[in-house]
Design a protein around this motif. Structure first.
Motif, PDB file in Angstrom:
ATOM      1  N   GLN A 134       0.868  -1.177  -0.017  1.00  0.00           N
ATOM      2  CA  GLN A 134       0.062  -0.069  -0.154  1.00  0.00           C
ATOM      3  C   GLN A 134       0.869   1.319   0.019  1.00  0.00           C
ATOM      4  O   GLN A 134       1.823   1.339   0.809  1.00  0.00           O
ATOM      5  CB  GLN A 134      -0.950   0.116   1.236  1.00  0.00           C
ATOM      6  CG  GLN A 134      -1.952   1.057   1.111  1.00  0.00           C
ATOM      7  CD  GLN A 134      -3.064   0.946   2.329  1.00  0.00           C
ATOM      8  OE1 GLN A 134      -3.051  -0.164   2.996  1.00  0.00           O
ATOM      9  NE2 GLN A 134      -4.057   1.636   2.258  1.00  0.00           N
TER      10      GLN A 134
ATOM     11  N   GLN B 172      -2.782   3.956  -3.078  1.00  0.00           N
ATOM     12  CA  GLN B 172      -2.974   3.218  -3.809  1.00  0.00           C
ATOM     13  C   GLN B 172      -2.570   1.652  -3.177  1.00  0.00           C
ATOM     14  O   GLN B 172      -1.501   1.568  -2.572  1.00  0.00           O
ATOM     15  CB  GLN B 172      -2.135   3.301  -5.079  1.00  0.00           C
ATOM     16  CG  GLN B 172      -2.409   4.742  -5.662  1.00  0.00           C
ATOM     17  CD  GLN B 172      -3.256   4.301  -7.026  1.00  0.00           C
ATOM     18  OE1 GLN B 172      -2.996   3.461  -7.815  1.00  0.00           O
ATOM     19  NE2 GLN B 172      -4.626   5.331  -6.985  1.00  0.00           N
TER      20      GLN B 172
ATOM     21  N   ALA C 259      -0.676  -1.522  -4.686  1.00  0.00           N
ATOM     22  CA  ALA C 259       0.312  -2.055  -5.778  1.00  0.00           C
ATOM     23  C   ALA C 259       0.497  -3.528  -5.675  1.00  0.00           C
ATOM     24  O   ALA C 259       0.704  -3.896  -4.766  1.00  0.00           O
ATOM     25  CB  ALA C 259       1.368  -1.433  -5.844  1.00  0.00           C
TER      26      ALA C 259
ATOM     27  N   GLU D 202       1.721   3.384 -17.884  1.00  0.00           N
ATOM     28  CA  GLU D 202       0.635   3.200 -17.129  1.00  0.00           C
ATOM     29  C   GLU D 202      -1.010   3.226 -18.016  1.00  0.00           C
ATOM     30  O   GLU D 202      -0.733   4.143 -18.636  1.00  0.00           O
ATOM     31  CB  GLU D 202       0.298   4.026 -16.014  1.00  0.00           C
ATOM     32  CG  GLU D 202       1.486   3.974 -14.918  1.00  0.00           C
ATOM     33  CD  GLU D 202       1.378   4.298 -13.439  1.00  0.00           C
ATOM     34  OE1 GLU D 202       0.273   4.938 -13.298  1.00  0.00           O
ATOM     35  OE2 GLU D 202       2.151   4.052 -12.603  1.00  0.00           O
TER      36      GLU D 202
ATOM     37  N   GLU E  57       2.569  -4.823 -13.056  1.00  0.00           N
ATOM     38  CA  GLU E  57       2.011  -4.476 -11.845  1.00  0.00           C
ATOM     39  C   GLU E  57       0.459  -4.061 -11.992  1.00  0.00           C
ATOM     40  O   GLU E  57       0.234  -3.475 -13.126  1.00  0.00           O
ATOM     41  CB  GLU E  57       2.677  -3.322 -11.139  1.00  0.00           C
ATOM     42  CG  GLU E  57       2.196  -2.874  -9.606  1.00  0.00           C
ATOM     43  CD  GLU E  57       2.966  -1.873  -9.232  1.00  0.00           C
ATOM     44  OE1 GLU E  57       4.072  -2.043  -8.492  1.00  0.00           O
ATOM     45  OE2 GLU E  57       2.681  -0.664  -9.404  1.00  0.00           O
TER      46      GLU E  57
ATOM     47  N   LYS F 243      -2.386  -1.551 -10.328  1.00  0.00           N
ATOM     48  CA  LYS F 243      -2.657  -0.503  -9.027  1.00  0.00           C
ATOM     49  C   LYS F 243      -4.080  -0.340  -8.953  1.00  0.00           C
ATOM     50  O   LYS F 243      -4.979  -0.060 -10.045  1.00  0.00           O
ATOM     51  CB  LYS F 243      -1.862   0.910  -9.425  1.00  0.00           C
ATOM     52  CG  LYS F 243      -0.373   0.470  -9.165  1.00  0.00           C
ATOM     53  CD  LYS F 243       0.285   1.838  -8.884  1.00  0.00           C
ATOM     54  CE  LYS F 243       0.468   2.818 -10.455  1.00  0.00           C
ATOM     55  NZ  LYS F 243       1.342   3.843 -10.192  1.00  0.00           N
TER      56      LYS F 243
END
Lengths: 270, 798
Positions: free
Chosen positions: A65, A69, A71, A146, A169, A171
């Motif tokens: 965290q 967010q 992740a 992203e 990843e 998020k």
């Protein structure tokens, strides 16, 4: 079932995997948990000649965290989401949805990055990430980018991911606002015939198996934002959707299910 | 005499853990895929992708050049090689004029269903053979196809282009047509229905597979097969291939379930054995899951037209049935006989004096049908139990009430009841099972909860259903089978050997594939001979060890094979008694046999255990004059009648009326299979059977598209339910001994399946009755339930 012949390479890290993707091009496929890819290969619906095993990249398995967010490393398994304290405290819907994926063996092999990259509209977790307003972090030879989850999925088993990119990843905003997940199926282990994920007290509503991609039920969200009642908003659940037809459900039944399940999910989340 | 008699350890009624399980649970057992032979070739099938097509040409060159490929053979080439002398066998030509087009393992000019074999590939590598199969190019011209049963009945297209009809036979069972006509003419109430028994895929967890190992110099061939029927297979291989029967040895290794799906003489098996014999190399084949879904036979596939007549009190006076049965593209081993096995059960557990039955068999361009758990009897039980509920509904009485008014002998105990179907029910006592099931279910409580939910207009409504079934087990009296034109007998063989060291070997002609024969047979020895079940080994499933047998199907193992073992054990005891009398210098009439020990009446201190006599019988140093050495006896038991187990089941479903979602939330089964050898095994059989029947009611169906392709061939789409979909099942039993055999046993392998589909659908229809729904098609999927609610609420219910 017997797959076509393929070569297999274990990627040591994300950079190695991306380098191998560059080398092998369209012939290659990343192998994570394998619970979608391997069956497709056994049915010979997919026949990659090169598998790049990314499931062993341990530094892509984490849950942190940071800055409001959560992740999540792409190779984090569903079973970890299901049992993780950070998830339970910061975005409980994700842990709950993960607990409903397949059966225990699927949940102990399947990964969050894998299920999103696979882009199956019938999968549970992509819809939860959509409802939460999550972000997909992809890495390629030219670095990292992203992608908003709402922009990620483009069609059946298709996404904006380039052939030489991999998800590293996912998020999602830490959000414990009212949430619920309604999964309707005939057997516990199956994909949803229709599923509805509600997050953030109804600000995020996403549909499973109601089209060629996981969908945001934007009409429902708008109706609620405009002060509409839950019952009225839920009637709009399938607006714009083109539901698939299979042995379990025709389009009108799926539409009906989406409406009922959306209403139930919103009621439970409020 | 004051001796206390201890119960025999492990005898009848002992809940003994299965002897088979440690080896199964630790992976020690060998299944077909665990067995290898040096030099083996893998066989792969090129299968038709069309339901009906002319085969114009086959290009095998691409496949032949693949690595490891030994040969690629088309149907025409195989025919020239002369590998078989007769078509694949149908052992049950049900009528003299039954149409049975020749069915060879590989199609030559015309493919008749998707999955029909059109060419065979042999390859040294398991993966290579799958690749090579894809490289065989077949040029087809599609022909009109008939891909559902009703279309076949209506003659929309011809499944076989050289035939002018799809109808294969007409078989009537109408002992008293005048009686039936009069009953309907005088009826106060008549109910009619059309039920569809959807096609089901047997789906054993272990797919089919085989390995044929030839001995070129000696001419022998060892055939390993995941089969339920090694003995029948041996005879049929000899008859079709021309390989001498005494050169064939069939071994069924551990077999991972069958449910009837491994009760056949498949094209694949015949190809493996004849090719191995021809080439002189081992040939093996392992079915792929979705290959098997459309290529091994399926079960059910019937349309039932049923009518019932009743008087003003709900006493049913006649049942009229016409059955259209889907044979699929070909007649397999017992395809045409399966629907007829149910013909005798359309009056169920009721004293219904008139039955008029007929069955038409029809060809379609679909996978052949054949035996599947229950084979004809679940279908019949479903029809009578659904129609009884419909009649009760029409008259306005409860389902349990109409049943009580119609039971044979008012539900009280009876023996030798002559049913309208011409069969004689051995014994029955239906009221105790009925009463116990209603009590365990708390029927009154369920009904009041149902009423409460209805009054409150709750989303989740309750449906309560029951089924009172009877079943024909113990297949079969050989003469009865002869009367039905079946091509074999129904006896079973057993040999019991007391070895020199006191251990026992039982040779059984019935072949397990998961049932627990080794445990149950050991318990029969314990009961009959007073010997610890752990001192017993059971030899089975290998025609060299157990040369005589008729294998496992039709809930026959215990009621026929087990009885043979008990009778052989009795013969061993009788002979041992003579040896004991000789040793005691007493008259055999004075010898008592209790818990394995012989003693002279009145002098219980002097005794000898039967296991101690094995050595004396072996050395033969001092046997009674004229007695042959050794203690080994055999019996071939042919039952004088079938056995008729029965029971009452109650199913409770919860229906989400908004979504159509349905959940089986409670299930009660009270079964009577006569005397129980091992109640634990009985319960396991009933559990599995109930789930399999509930699966037909709610989950399973082989779904074909308009081109005759199966759309759900994998376990992802073919919904075999798991424990997650099943409630806890509450079981109890009553015991009404059979009069058919000296053990009083009846059989239980299919019972659960025979009771549960009707109980579950009766529950679904009960739950939906406020919405005007009177019937629903199986499987009752959420979509179908939702459609029914919608149609019903607008007055359009079926």
């Amino acid at each position: 079932m017997i797959p076509a012949a393929f070569d297999y390479t274990v990627a040591e890290n994300a950079e190695h995997a991306i380098q191998l993707l560059g080398e092998y091009g369209d012939e290659a496929k990343l192998l994570a948990g394998g619970h979608s890819l391997i069956p497709m290969m056994k049915f010979r619906l997919a026949a990659p000649t090169q598998l790049i095993d990314v499931a062993r990249i341990s530094d892509l398995s984490y849950i942190r965290q940071e800055n409001g967010q959560v992740a999540i490393g792409a190779m984090t398994k569903h079973a970890e989401l299901e049992t993780n304290d950070v998830i339970a405290a910061a975005c409980p819907i994700l842990g709950h949805v993960a607990s409903l994926v397949g059966d225990p063996s699927v949940r102990h092999r399947g990964t969050l990055g894998g299920t999103i990259a696979h882009s199956d509209p019938a999968s549970d977790l992509p819809a939860a990430v959509l409802a939460l307003g999550g972000t997909i972090v992809a890495r390629g030879p030219n670095g990292q980018r992203e992608i908003a989850a709402t922009d990620f999925f483009t069609g059946y088993f298709e996404s904006v991911l380039a052939p030489d990119e991999m998800i590293v990843e996912v998020k999602v905003p830490a959000n414990t606002g009212g949430w619920n997940y309604q999964k309707f199926n005939r057997r516990a282990q199956d994909w949803a015939i229709v599923g509805v994920a509600v997050a953030d007290g109804g600000k995020g509503v996403a549909l499973v198996n109601m089209g060629s991609t996981p969908l945001r039920a934007t009409a429902v969200e708008a109706a609620l934002a405009g002060g509409g009642s839950v019952a009225d908003a839920a009637e709009l659940a399938a607006e714009g959707a083109v539901p698939p037809v299979d042995n379990n459900a025709d389009a009108s039944y799926r539409t009906h299910l989406a409406q009922v399940l959306t209403r139930r999910a919103l009621e439970a989340a409020s | 005499m004051t001796a206390t008699i201890e119960p025999t350890k492990g005898g009848f009624g002992t809940r003994m853990l299965r002897k088979e399980d440690p080896k199964l649970l630790t992976g020690e057992n060998k299944f077909i895929d665990d067995i290898k032979a040096p030099g083996q070739l893998w066989m792969g099938m090129v299968r038709s992708q069309f339901a009906h097509a002319t085969i114009n040409s086959i290009d095998t060159s691409g496949a032949e050049s693949m690595p490891g490929v030994h040969s690629v053979l088309t149907g025409a080439q195989l025919a020239e090689m002369g590998l078989w002398q007769a078509p694949l066998p149908c052992a049950w030509p049900v009528t003299e004029d039954m149409v049975n087009p020749p069915h060879y393992p590989v199609a030559i000019s015309e493919a008749k269903h998707v999955g029909d074999i059109v060419a065979v590939v042999l390859c040294s590598d398991r993966y290579g053979v799958a690749d090579a199969v894809e490289q065989v190019v077949v040029d087809y011209t599609p022909l009109p196809a008939v891909v559902n049963l009703q279309d076949a009945v209506d003659g929309k297209a011809m499944a076989h282009s050289d035939l002018e009809t799809n109808k294969a036979f007409h078989w009537p069972l109408d002992p008293n047509p005048e009686g039936t006509a009069a009953a309907f003419a005088n009826a106060a109430h008549v109910v009619k229905a059309r039920f569809v028994q959807q096609r089901l895929i047997p789906m054993p967890m272990e797919p089919r597979g085989c390995l044929a190992v030839p001995s070129p110099a000696g001419g022998e061939i060892v055939f390993y097969s995941a089969t339920q029927i090694p003995h029948i297979l041996k005879i049929m291989i000899a008859a079709t291939s021309g390989i001498p029967e005494n050169k064939i040895r069939v071994i069924a290794p551990s077999v991972g379930g069958g449910f009837g799906g491994k009760l056949n003489v498949d094209a694949d098996a015949l190809l493996a054995v004849t090719l191995a014999n021809h080439i002189g190399l081992p040939v093996r084949w392992t079915e792929q899951r979705s290959e098997g879904a459309g290529a091994s036979h399926q079960g059910r596939g019937q349309i039932q037209h049923v009518e019932a007549a009743a008087d003003e009190n709900g006493k049913v006076t006649a049942i009229k049935v016409h059955l259209d049965a889907d044979m699929g593209a070909y007649m397999m081993l017992i395809t045409p006989g399966v629907p007829l096995l149910g013909s005798f059960l359309y009056t169920g557990v009721y004293d219904i004096p008139n039955l008029s039955f007929s069955c038409d068999g029809h060809f379609t361009n679909l996978t052949p049908t054949d035996a599947y758990r229950g084979a004809g009897r679940p279908e019949a039980s479903y029809a009578i139990e659904r129609i009884m509920d419909m009649m009760a509904h029409k008259i306005g009485i409860a389902p349990e009430e109409i049943r009580s008014r119609n039971y044979i002998n008012g539900g009280e105990h009876f023996e030798n009841f002559d049913a309208a179907s011409t069969l004689t029910f051995d014994s029955g006592h239906y009221k105790p099972a009925h009463d116990r099931a209603l009590e365990l279910a708390d029927m009154a409580g369920l009904r009041s909860e149902q009423a409460r939910r209805r009054d409150a207009g709750e989303t989740k409504q309750l449906g309560i259903g029951m089924c009172t079934y009877v079943e024909i087990c113990g297949l079969a009296p050989s003469r009865a089978l002869g009367g039905l034109n079946y091509g074999a007998g129904g006896w079973e063989h057993a040999t019991v050997r007391l070895l020199p060291t006191g251990k026992v070997e039982v040779v059984s002609g019935s072949t397990p594939h998961g049932q627990g024969h080794e445990t149950a047979w050991s318990q029969i020895i314990a009961e009959k001979m007073g010997i610890d079940p752990n001192d017993v080994e059971v030899l089975h499933s290998d025609t060299a060890l157990s040369p005589l047998g008729l294998d496992t199907y039709g809930s026959r193992s215990l009621a026929v094979g087990g009885v043979a073992i008990a009778m052989a054990a009795d013969k061993v005891v009788d002979k041992a008694k003579l040896i004991a009398a000789h040793q005691f210098e007493a008259s055999p009439e004075d010898i008592e046999f209790v818990n394995g020990s012989f003693s002279v009446a009145g002098t219980p201190t002097k005794s000898v255990h039967i296991q101690e006599l094995g050595f004396a019988a072996f050395t033969a140093h001092d046997l009674p004059d004229g007695m042959e050495p050794n203690l080994q006896e055999q019996v071939n038991f042919d039952p004088p009648n079938f056995a008729f187990p029965f029971g009452t089941h109650v199913a409770v479903v919860e229906i989400d009326i908004e979504t159509g979602g349905v959940e089986l939330i409670n299930y009660i089964g009270v079964d009577d299979c006569g005397i129980q050898v091992n109640p634990l095994i009985v319960e396991g059989q009933v559990h599995g059977g109930i789930v399999q029947g509930a699966a037909q009611a709610l989950f399973e169906e082989a779904v074909y598209d308009e081109n005759g392709n199966i759309t759900n061939p994998s376990l992802m789409d073919y919904l075999v339910p798991s424990t997650m979909e099943m409630p806890n099942i509450t079981l109890d039993s009553t015991v009404t001994p059979s009069t058919t055999n000296p053990l009083g046993v009846k059989g239980v392998g299919e019972a659960g399946t025979i009771g549960s589909a009707a109980a579950v659908i009766n529950a679904v229809c009960d739950g939906l009755s406020p919405y005007g729904v009177t019937d629903i098609k199986m499987p009752a999927t959420p979509q179908r339930i939702w459609n029914a609610i919608n149609a019903g609420s607008t007055g359009g219910a079926a």
